[in-house]
Design a protein around this motif. Sequence first.
Motif, PDB file in Angstrom:
ATOM      1  N   SER A  54       0.841  -1.200   0.000  1.00  0.00           N
ATOM      2  CA  SER A  54       0.000   0.000   0.000  1.00  0.00           C
ATOM      3  C   SER A  54       0.875   1.249   0.000  1.00  0.00           C
ATOM      4  CB  SER A  54      -0.931  -0.002   1.208  1.00  0.00           C
ATOM      5  OG  SER A  54      -0.187   0.014   2.418  1.00  0.00           O
ATOM      6  N   PRO A  55       0.351   2.370  -0.518  1.00  0.00           N
ATOM      7  CA  PRO A  55       1.144   3.609  -0.528  1.00  0.00           C
ATOM      8  C   PRO A  55       1.499   4.058   0.884  1.00  0.00           C
ATOM      9  CG  PRO A  55      -0.815   3.802  -1.918  1.00  0.00           C
ATOM     10  CD  PRO A  55      -0.979   2.545  -1.124  1.00  0.00           C
ATOM     11  N   ARG A  57       1.585   6.461   3.911  1.00  0.00           N
ATOM     12  CA  ARG A  57       0.690   7.507   4.403  1.00  0.00           C
ATOM     13  C   ARG A  57       1.229   8.052   5.714  1.00  0.00           C
ATOM     14  NH1 ARG A  57      -5.489   6.274   4.709  1.00  0.00           N
ATOM     15  NH2 ARG A  57      -5.452   8.563   4.832  1.00  0.00           N
ATOM     16  N   THR A  76      -0.314  11.353   1.490  1.00  0.00           N
ATOM     17  CA  THR A  76      -0.293  10.020   0.886  1.00  0.00           C
ATOM     18  C   THR A  76       0.601  10.058  -0.338  1.00  0.00           C
ATOM     19  OG1 THR A  76      -2.555   9.546   1.606  1.00  0.00           O
ATOM     20  CG2 THR A  76      -1.654   8.162  -0.145  1.00  0.00           C
ATOM     21  N   THR A  77       1.620   9.193  -0.370  1.00  0.00           N
ATOM     22  CA  THR A  77       2.471   9.105  -1.553  1.00  0.00           C
ATOM     23  C   THR A  77       1.824   8.134  -2.529  1.00  0.00           C
ATOM     24  OG1 THR A  77       3.781   7.283  -0.639  1.00  0.00           O
ATOM     25  CG2 THR A  77       4.512   9.512  -0.135  1.00  0.00           C
ATOM     26  N   ASN A  78       1.906   8.444  -3.812  1.00  0.00           N
ATOM     27  CA  ASN A  78       1.244   7.583  -4.794  1.00  0.00           C
ATOM     28  C   ASN A  78       2.166   6.524  -5.380  1.00  0.00           C
ATOM     29  OD1 ASN A  78       2.842   9.035  -6.621  1.00  0.00           O
ATOM     30  ND2 ASN A  78       1.202  10.503  -7.047  1.00  0.00           N
ATOM     31  N   GLY A  79       3.477   6.669  -5.141  1.00  0.00           N
ATOM     32  CA  GLY A  79       4.412   5.656  -5.627  1.00  0.00           C
ATOM     33  C   GLY A  79       4.532   5.574  -7.125  1.00  0.00           C
ATOM     34  N   GLN A  80       3.993   6.572  -7.845  1.00  0.00           N
ATOM     35  CA  GLN A  80       4.019   6.526  -9.309  1.00  0.00           C
ATOM     36  C   GLN A  80       4.733   7.726  -9.913  1.00  0.00           C
ATOM     37  OE1 GLN A  80      -0.085   6.150 -10.448  1.00  0.00           O
ATOM     38  NE2 GLN A  80      -0.313   4.123  -9.525  1.00  0.00           N
ATOM     39  N   GLY A  82       4.274  10.883  -9.304  1.00  0.00           N
ATOM     40  CA  GLY A  82       3.543  12.137  -9.273  1.00  0.00           C
ATOM     41  C   GLY A  82       3.848  12.925  -8.018  1.00  0.00           C
ATOM     42  N   PRO A  84       2.877  14.183  -4.632  1.00  0.00           N
ATOM     43  CA  PRO A  84       1.889  13.905  -3.584  1.00  0.00           C
ATOM     44  C   PRO A  84       1.330  15.198  -2.998  1.00  0.00           C
ATOM     45  CG  PRO A  84       4.098  13.530  -2.759  1.00  0.00           C
ATOM     46  CD  PRO A  84       4.231  13.798  -4.229  1.00  0.00           C
ATOM     47  N   GLN A 120       1.152  20.831  -3.099  1.00  0.00           N
ATOM     48  CA  GLN A 120       1.837  19.753  -3.796  1.00  0.00           C
ATOM     49  C   GLN A 120       3.305  19.724  -3.366  1.00  0.00           C
ATOM     50  OE1 GLN A 120       0.118  17.652  -5.846  1.00  0.00           O
ATOM     51  NE2 GLN A 120      -1.704  18.843  -5.320  1.00  0.00           N
TER      52      GLN A 120
END
Length: 238
Positions: A54-55, A57, A76-80, A82, A84, A120
Amino acid sequence: MRHRLVGLVSLAGSLLLTAACAYHGDAGNPIARGLSWYSYLNGDDIRQRCTPGSPERYRFVYNGIYTEQVRSYDLTTNGQGGHPALRVHVLGERGQIGDMPFDHPSALLAPWEGVDATVQLRAVDIENLRNAMLSAGVFQPLTERLELSSDTFYWVVTACTDGAIRFNAFQWPSPRFEQAAFPDLLFAWDPSGIPVNPPRQARPSDIHRAQSPSDLREKVRFNVAASRDGLIGIGRLF
């Protein structure tokens, strides 16, 4: 002034800890947040979603005397790759809440009138935040139980990293509180424009403008007890 933690209850008990008062991440609903303050502070929604893969948080809550200011930061980090978003909610001085009887039905709802903002963050910001958390000992469990009074200053941190929950609390005055660097980062990113209520020595009678001990007993005052795994109870201060 002598006070004690009373009515200590478990997650199965009453007083903000019933299933109906569990926080489920409805950040836009102040009534839901007010009814589930204990659950929010304990990061119950983060705990429920924290599984392997899971990301990451993070939730940071600054209690700057509960009836004067509460600041919360959710990330929350999205891991992709982008950027956060850091969600900020700042509850400034609210005046009349300090005059409400503790048993008044809206007493714990009033603090959720505040300012919401979002900023951001960059990858380097997240790296700096992790390093600050690491140096402050956020990822190490508490070695002692802390009783955190609503009339004082403290941080509570809940994080989900590598599929595991990390929990910690920082109570003022203490070297841990003073030396922690993550608050400076959060305050620097905070776009709310509301000045931080800095730690200070304050008597409960002054905080709540109480004229007598009986008057003080009617104010919104409570303790939360923090342990290595999270909050373990809430009780009214007398």
